[in-house]
Design a protein around this motif. Structure first.
Motif, PDB file in Angstrom:
ATOM      1  N   LEU A  51       0.823  -1.213   0.000  1.00 26.58           N
ATOM      2  CA  LEU A  51       0.000   0.000   0.000  1.00 26.58           C
ATOM      3  C   LEU A  51       0.857   1.264   0.000  1.00 26.58           C
ATOM      4  O   LEU A  51       0.337   2.362   0.147  1.00 26.58           O
ATOM      5  CB  LEU A  51      -0.922   0.002   1.233  1.00 26.58           C
ATOM      6  N   ILE A  52       2.138   1.086  -0.136  1.00 25.92           N
ATOM      7  CA  ILE A  52       3.031   2.246  -0.128  1.00 25.92           C
ATOM      8  C   ILE A  52       3.144   2.799  -1.556  1.00 25.92           C
ATOM      9  O   ILE A  52       3.685   2.133  -2.446  1.00 25.92           O
ATOM     10  CB  ILE A  52       4.418   1.863   0.425  1.00 25.92           C
ATOM     11  N   ARG A  53       2.567   3.974  -1.755  1.00 25.11           N
ATOM     12  CA  ARG A  53       2.566   4.656  -3.051  1.00 25.11           C
ATOM     13  C   ARG A  53       2.042   3.769  -4.177  1.00 25.11           C
ATOM     14  O   ARG A  53       2.523   3.800  -5.313  1.00 25.11           O
ATOM     15  CB  ARG A  53       3.978   5.163  -3.380  1.00 25.11           C
ATOM     16  N   SER A  54       1.046   2.961  -3.843  1.00 33.11           N
ATOM     17  CA  SER A  54       0.444   2.081  -4.847  1.00 33.11           C
ATOM     18  C   SER A  54      -0.511   2.875  -5.731  1.00 33.11           C
ATOM     19  O   SER A  54      -0.899   4.003  -5.391  1.00 33.11           O
ATOM     20  CB  SER A  54      -0.326   0.951  -4.146  1.00 33.11           C
ATOM     21  N   PRO A  55      -0.932   2.318  -6.885  1.00 36.62           N
ATOM     22  CA  PRO A  55      -1.891   3.021  -7.746  1.00 36.62           C
ATOM     23  C   PRO A  55      -3.190   3.376  -7.028  1.00 36.62           C
ATOM     24  O   PRO A  55      -3.780   4.424  -7.294  1.00 36.62           O
ATOM     25  CB  PRO A  55      -2.134   2.011  -8.874  1.00 36.62           C
ATOM     26  N   VAL A  56      -3.626   2.508  -6.123  1.00 41.14           N
ATOM     27  CA  VAL A  56      -4.866   2.801  -5.381  1.00 41.14           C
ATOM     28  C   VAL A  56      -4.661   4.007  -4.472  1.00 41.14           C
ATOM     29  O   VAL A  56      -5.504   4.908  -4.403  1.00 41.14           O
ATOM     30  CB  VAL A  56      -5.306   1.576  -4.558  1.00 41.14           C
ATOM     31  N   ILE A  57      -3.550   4.032  -3.767  1.00 43.80           N
ATOM     32  CA  ILE A  57      -3.263   5.137  -2.852  1.00 43.80           C
ATOM     33  C   ILE A  57      -3.080   6.441  -3.626  1.00 43.80           C
ATOM     34  O   ILE A  57      -3.568   7.505  -3.226  1.00 43.80           O
ATOM     35  CB  ILE A  57      -2.008   4.839  -2.015  1.00 43.80           C
ATOM     36  N   ASN A  58      -2.395   6.371  -4.738  1.00 46.29           N
ATOM     37  CA  ASN A  58      -2.131   7.578  -5.525  1.00 46.29           C
ATOM     38  C   ASN A  58      -3.310   7.981  -6.410  1.00 46.29           C
ATOM     39  O   ASN A  58      -3.305   9.055  -7.007  1.00 46.29           O
ATOM     40  CB  ASN A  58      -0.890   7.377  -6.411  1.00 46.29           C
ATOM     41  N   GLY A  59      -4.302   7.099  -6.511  1.00 47.61           N
ATOM     42  CA  GLY A  59      -5.447   7.382  -7.363  1.00 47.61           C
ATOM     43  C   GLY A  59      -6.535   8.167  -6.657  1.00 47.61           C
ATOM     44  O   GLY A  59      -6.337   8.718  -5.565  1.00 47.61           O
ATOM     45  N   ASP A  60      -7.703   8.164  -7.289  1.00 47.88           N
ATOM     46  CA  ASP A  60      -8.851   8.902  -6.769  1.00 47.88           C
ATOM     47  C   ASP A  60      -9.300   8.309  -5.447  1.00 47.88           C
ATOM     48  O   ASP A  60      -9.429   7.086  -5.312  1.00 47.88           O
ATOM     49  CB  ASP A  60      -9.983   8.844  -7.798  1.00 47.88           C
ATOM     50  N   ILE A  61      -9.576   9.147  -4.464  1.00 44.96           N
ATOM     51  CA  ILE A  61      -9.972   8.660  -3.137  1.00 44.96           C
ATOM     52  C   ILE A  61     -11.318   7.949  -3.189  1.00 44.96           C
ATOM     53  O   ILE A  61     -11.578   7.015  -2.427  1.00 44.96           O
ATOM     54  CB  ILE A  61      -9.990   9.822  -2.108  1.00 44.96           C
ATOM     55  N   ALA A  62     -12.203   8.356  -4.105  1.00 40.30           N
ATOM     56  CA  ALA A  62     -13.506   7.695  -4.230  1.00 40.30           C
ATOM     57  C   ALA A  62     -13.335   6.243  -4.657  1.00 40.30           C
ATOM     58  O   ALA A  62     -14.050   5.346  -4.185  1.00 40.30           O
ATOM     59  CB  ALA A  62     -14.383   8.447  -5.226  1.00 40.30           C
ATOM     60  N   LYS A  63     -12.374   5.990  -5.557  1.00 43.55           N
ATOM     61  CA  LYS A  63     -12.095   4.615  -5.983  1.00 43.55           C
ATOM     62  C   LYS A  63     -11.508   3.813  -4.834  1.00 43.55           C
ATOM     63  O   LYS A  63     -11.834   2.620  -4.664  1.00 43.55           O
ATOM     64  CB  LYS A  63     -11.106   4.649  -7.156  1.00 43.55           C
ATOM     65  N   HIS A  64     -10.672   4.439  -4.032  1.00 43.74           N
ATOM     66  CA  HIS A  64     -10.089   3.790  -2.861  1.00 43.74           C
ATOM     67  C   HIS A  64     -11.204   3.367  -1.896  1.00 43.74           C
ATOM     68  O   HIS A  64     -11.225   2.237  -1.402  1.00 43.74           O
ATOM     69  CB  HIS A  64      -9.120   4.766  -2.179  1.00 43.74           C
ATOM     70  N   ILE A  65     -12.135   4.253  -1.644  1.00 39.98           N
ATOM     71  CA  ILE A  65     -13.261   3.938  -0.750  1.00 39.98           C
ATOM     72  C   ILE A  65     -14.081   2.780  -1.319  1.00 39.98           C
ATOM     73  O   ILE A  65     -14.472   1.860  -0.596  1.00 39.98           O
ATOM     74  CB  ILE A  65     -14.157   5.185  -0.550  1.00 39.98           C
ATOM     75  N   VAL A  82      -9.273   4.465   5.319  1.00 37.21           N
ATOM     76  CA  VAL A  82      -8.855   4.987   4.018  1.00 37.21           C
ATOM     77  C   VAL A  82      -7.925   6.191   4.207  1.00 37.21           C
ATOM     78  O   VAL A  82      -6.883   6.307   3.556  1.00 37.21           O
ATOM     79  CB  VAL A  82     -10.083   5.366   3.162  1.00 37.21           C
ATOM     80  N   THR A  83      -8.298   7.081   5.115  1.00 44.25           N
ATOM     81  CA  THR A  83      -7.447   8.240   5.410  1.00 44.25           C
ATOM     82  C   THR A  83      -6.086   7.790   5.927  1.00 44.25           C
ATOM     83  O   THR A  83      -5.036   8.315   5.517  1.00 44.25           O
ATOM     84  CB  THR A  83      -8.130   9.140   6.448  1.00 44.25           C
ATOM     85  N   TYR A  84      -6.078   6.810   6.817  1.00 41.23           N
ATOM     86  CA  TYR A  84      -4.829   6.304   7.378  1.00 41.23           C
ATOM     87  C   TYR A  84      -3.931   5.726   6.292  1.00 41.23           C
ATOM     88  O   TYR A  84      -2.735   6.020   6.225  1.00 41.23           O
ATOM     89  CB  TYR A  84      -5.136   5.242   8.446  1.00 41.23           C
ATOM     90  N   GLU A  85      -4.497   4.890   5.422  1.00 42.84           N
ATOM     91  CA  GLU A  85      -3.703   4.258   4.375  1.00 42.84           C
ATOM     92  C   GLU A  85      -3.100   5.287   3.403  1.00 42.84           C
ATOM     93  O   GLU A  85      -1.998   5.098   2.898  1.00 42.84           O
ATOM     94  CB  GLU A  85      -4.560   3.256   3.599  1.00 42.84           C
ATOM     95  N   ARG A  86      -3.820   6.380   3.180  1.00 42.08           N
ATOM     96  CA  ARG A  86      -3.352   7.390   2.220  1.00 42.08           C
ATOM     97  C   ARG A  86      -2.323   8.347   2.820  1.00 42.08           C
ATOM     98  O   ARG A  86      -1.714   9.143   2.079  1.00 42.08           O
ATOM     99  CB  ARG A  86      -4.548   8.180   1.672  1.00 42.08           C
ATOM    100  N   ASN A  87      -2.133   8.249   4.145  1.00 41.76           N
ATOM    101  CA  ASN A  87      -1.214   9.194   4.780  1.00 41.76           C
ATOM    102  C   ASN A  87      -0.161   8.528   5.664  1.00 41.76           C
ATOM    103  O   ASN A  87       0.677   9.224   6.249  1.00 41.76           O
ATOM    104  CB  ASN A  87      -2.014  10.210   5.604  1.00 41.76           C
ATOM    105  N   ALA A  88      -0.205   7.196   5.785  1.00 40.45           N
ATOM    106  CA  ALA A  88       0.781   6.480   6.597  1.00 40.45           C
ATOM    107  C   ALA A  88       1.946   6.009   5.727  1.00 40.45           C
ATOM    108  O   ALA A  88       1.869   6.039   4.494  1.00 40.45           O
ATOM    109  CB  ALA A  88       0.118   5.286   7.272  1.00 40.45           C
ATOM    110  N   TRP A  89       3.032   5.572   6.367  1.00 43.42           N
ATOM    111  CA  TRP A  89       4.190   4.939   5.729  1.00 43.42           C
ATOM    112  C   TRP A  89       4.811   5.828   4.639  1.00 43.42           C
ATOM    113  O   TRP A  89       5.339   5.345   3.631  1.00 43.42           O
ATOM    114  CB  TRP A  89       3.801   3.593   5.109  1.00 43.42           C
ATOM    115  N   GLY A  90       4.693   7.151   4.819  1.00 41.83           N
ATOM    116  CA  GLY A  90       5.301   8.066   3.868  1.00 41.83           C
ATOM    117  C   GLY A  90       4.453   8.379   2.654  1.00 41.83           C
ATOM    118  O   GLY A  90       4.898   9.085   1.740  1.00 41.83           O
ATOM    119  N   ASN A  91       3.198   7.870   2.620  1.00 43.30           N
ATOM    120  CA  ASN A  91       2.332   8.197   1.478  1.00 43.30           C
ATOM    121  C   ASN A  91       2.002   9.693   1.450  1.00 43.30           C
ATOM    122  O   ASN A  91       2.076  10.356   0.423  1.00 43.30           O
ATOM    123  CB  ASN A  91       1.037   7.382   1.523  1.00 43.30           C
ATOM    124  N   ASN A  92       1.585  10.204   2.627  1.00 40.96           N
ATOM    125  CA  ASN A  92       1.392  11.649   2.805  1.00 40.96           C
ATOM    126  C   ASN A  92       0.592  12.320   1.681  1.00 40.96           C
ATOM    127  O   ASN A  92       0.994  13.338   1.121  1.00 40.96           O
ATOM    128  CB  ASN A  92       2.749  12.362   2.936  1.00 40.96           C
TER     129      ASN A  92
END
Length: 500
Positions: free
Chosen positions: A306-320, A348-358
């Motif tokens: 989940l580190i800088r993956s396409p899902v994390i870097n993509g649209d948050i609605a798709k992630h949800i 979802v918020t945690y995954e998009r901002n943890a482990w250096g995703n920021n």
């Protein structure tokens, strides 16, 4: 080995009541059926012991009395019809004598009729979902042993790996029917004290039952190798008196109402980033870390990072949407029914901002509530219940409606073997893209779906799907993934071929 021989020798000469307390012997359990299973086990055990003593005793006596040092000379004779008949007839009679009580017990174990309560048990990687079909109650039961205990950072508790956050609650002195199925792979629901061990297979419904006479807490676990965390999938059942069970049902319904009211109230709340990150971390560790690891790196080749993956870097609605509905054909489960809107927004918020995703963005409960849940095909028993009710006639299938309905059926029933892309699994399940079945006559295709293919993994679906569903999925397979046959299979064709 010596200890085992001493235990078996002791078991031969002790009463059954004492044998039941021996640590290496089968336990009696707490139900009538479990006691019958124990008695059957001891009966067969003693029969086998007597046979062993007679056979080996006769053999050793013959070896001793007719040994060469005493001048014994081997007799020379041809086949004896009497001996042939005797050593065929005697074992046959022994087997019949053993089969009668075994069959009687098996018939009782497989008879869930006249039950007082029905519970749908669904296995998921790696937790159990319980749904009381007679009440509006359902919940997930997840192992509650802490990660510190598992990683040897803390002392292990009394019920290490055999404790859950929400146990299954059943009434005593009532016949409880279990319907077993699975969301993903094969699991097995096993409670030794009940003598219940039944596989939970995806796409199938297996039945079991129990009647517990003694109140208490009974523990078991998944008994089918089901993946990485197979060993962390315990079963805990609390048997309580009927009046206490009725009170528990009322309390659960009140909790459901409170949860619904809280969920509605949460839609108007806006949590801060700190609040979302704190709650999201807790949700992630409890529900996601088993696959994606605590550091978000996943397991290469099995669970994605989940580190800088396409899902994390993509649209948050798709992630949800992925968290809510899962990803068909993969191990990514749908969490829409397992977590609240606030919990999903937080993780979802945690995954998009943890482990250096920021990423710096965040989700709120209102964002999750706006996601449409995926259409889920109900387990066979619920479909049967729905079919028992009068239903409005459906419009005849068109190519458009057949493709839409067929896709849903395919994803629910076929994609676990042939994959969502129709490419199959090389050496195990054939590809459906341009295959002989797809390119051949529609009648042959229908026959394969209706009757299955003997000696292969292709099972018959006549008892699982309606003629309309079969027509739709056959149409879909013949026109999806570039097959483009242009054929529309009708319900009438399926009915004619299946004799309905």
């Amino acid at each position: 080995m010596t200890r085992m021989l001493l235990w078996v020798s002791a078991l031969l000469f002790v009463p059954t009541s004492i044998a039941a307390d021996m640590p290496l012997n089968l336990t009696r359990g707490v139900t009538e059926i479990s006691n019958e299973v124990y008695d059957l086990h001891m009966l067969i055990f003693y029969i086998c012991c007597v046979i062993g003593l007679l056979v080996f005793g006769a053999m050793f006596i013959a070896m001793y009395k007719h040994r060469k040092s005493k001048g014994a000379v081997a007799a020379k004779f041809h086949e004896s019809v009497k001996v042939e008949v005797l050593w065929t007839l005697i074992p046959f009679l022994i087997l019949i004598g053993m089969a009668i009580p075994a069959t009687q017990t098996l018939i009782k174990m497989e008879d869930p009729s006249d039950s007082d309560l029905t519970i749908l048990v669904t296995g998921s990687q790696w937790k159990w979902h319980y749904k009381y079909l007679d009440q509006d109650i359902e919940f997930y039961s997840v192992m509650s042993t802490t990660q510190d205990e598992i990683s040897n950072k803390a002392d292990k508790g009394e019920h290490y790996l055999l404790e859950v956050d929400k146990p299954l609650v059943i009434p005593t002195n009532k016949k409880v029917r279990f319907l077993m199925t699975s969301d993903d792979v094969i699991h097995s629901w096993w409670v030794p004290a009940f003598a219940v061990k039944k596989d939970a297979n995806p796409g199938f419904i297996n039945e079991a039952w129990t009647r517990v006479d003694k109140a208490g807490t009974y523990r078991g676990q998944c008994a089918e190798l089901c993946g990485k965390d197979h060993g962390f999938m315990p079963v805990v059942v609390e048997a309580v008196p009927p009046e206490e069970f009725d009170s528990w049902v009322v309390a659960q319904l009140e909790l459901n109402a409170q949860a619904a009211a809280q969920a509605a109230a949460d839609l108007n709340k806006t949590l801060s980033m700190d609040e979302l990150m704190s709650q999201g971390q807790s949700v992630y560790l409890a529900n996601c870390a088993a696959c994606h690891q605590e550091n978000g790196k996943g397991i290469p080749g099995v669970f994605p990072s989940l580190i800088r993956s396409p899902v994390i870097n993509g649209d948050i609605a798709k992630h949800i949407d992925i968290v809510v509905n899962g990803v068909s054909g993969t191990s990514m489960a749908a969490f829409g029914s397992q977590l609240t809107d606030t919990e999903i927004a937080a993780v979802v918020t945690y995954e998009r901002n943890a482990w250096g995703n920021n990423k710096g963005d965040s989700a709120q409960a209102a964002d999750v509530a706006g996601v449409e849940p995926a259409v889920v095909v109900e387990p066979e028993v619920q479909v049967a219940q729905a079919e028992a009710k009068p239903a409005e006639p459906l419009a005849p299938l068109t190519m458009e409606s057949a493709m839409a309905e067929g896709e849903k059926v395919y994803l629910a029933k076929c994609s676990s073997c042939h994959l969502p892309t129709g490419t199959g699994v090389a050496g195990a399940f054939p590809s459906l893209i341009g295959s002989p079945v797809i390119k051949g006559p529609a009648s042959g295709h229908i026959n394969v779906v209706v009757k299955g293919v003997a000696g292969t993994g292709m099972m018959p679906f006549a008892s699982q799907l309606s003629p309309r569903e079969i027509a739709a999925v056959v149409t879909y397979e013949r026109n999806a993934w570039g097959n483009n046959s242009g054929e529309l299979v009708t319900e009438e064709q399926v009915q004619a071929q299946s004799g309905q």
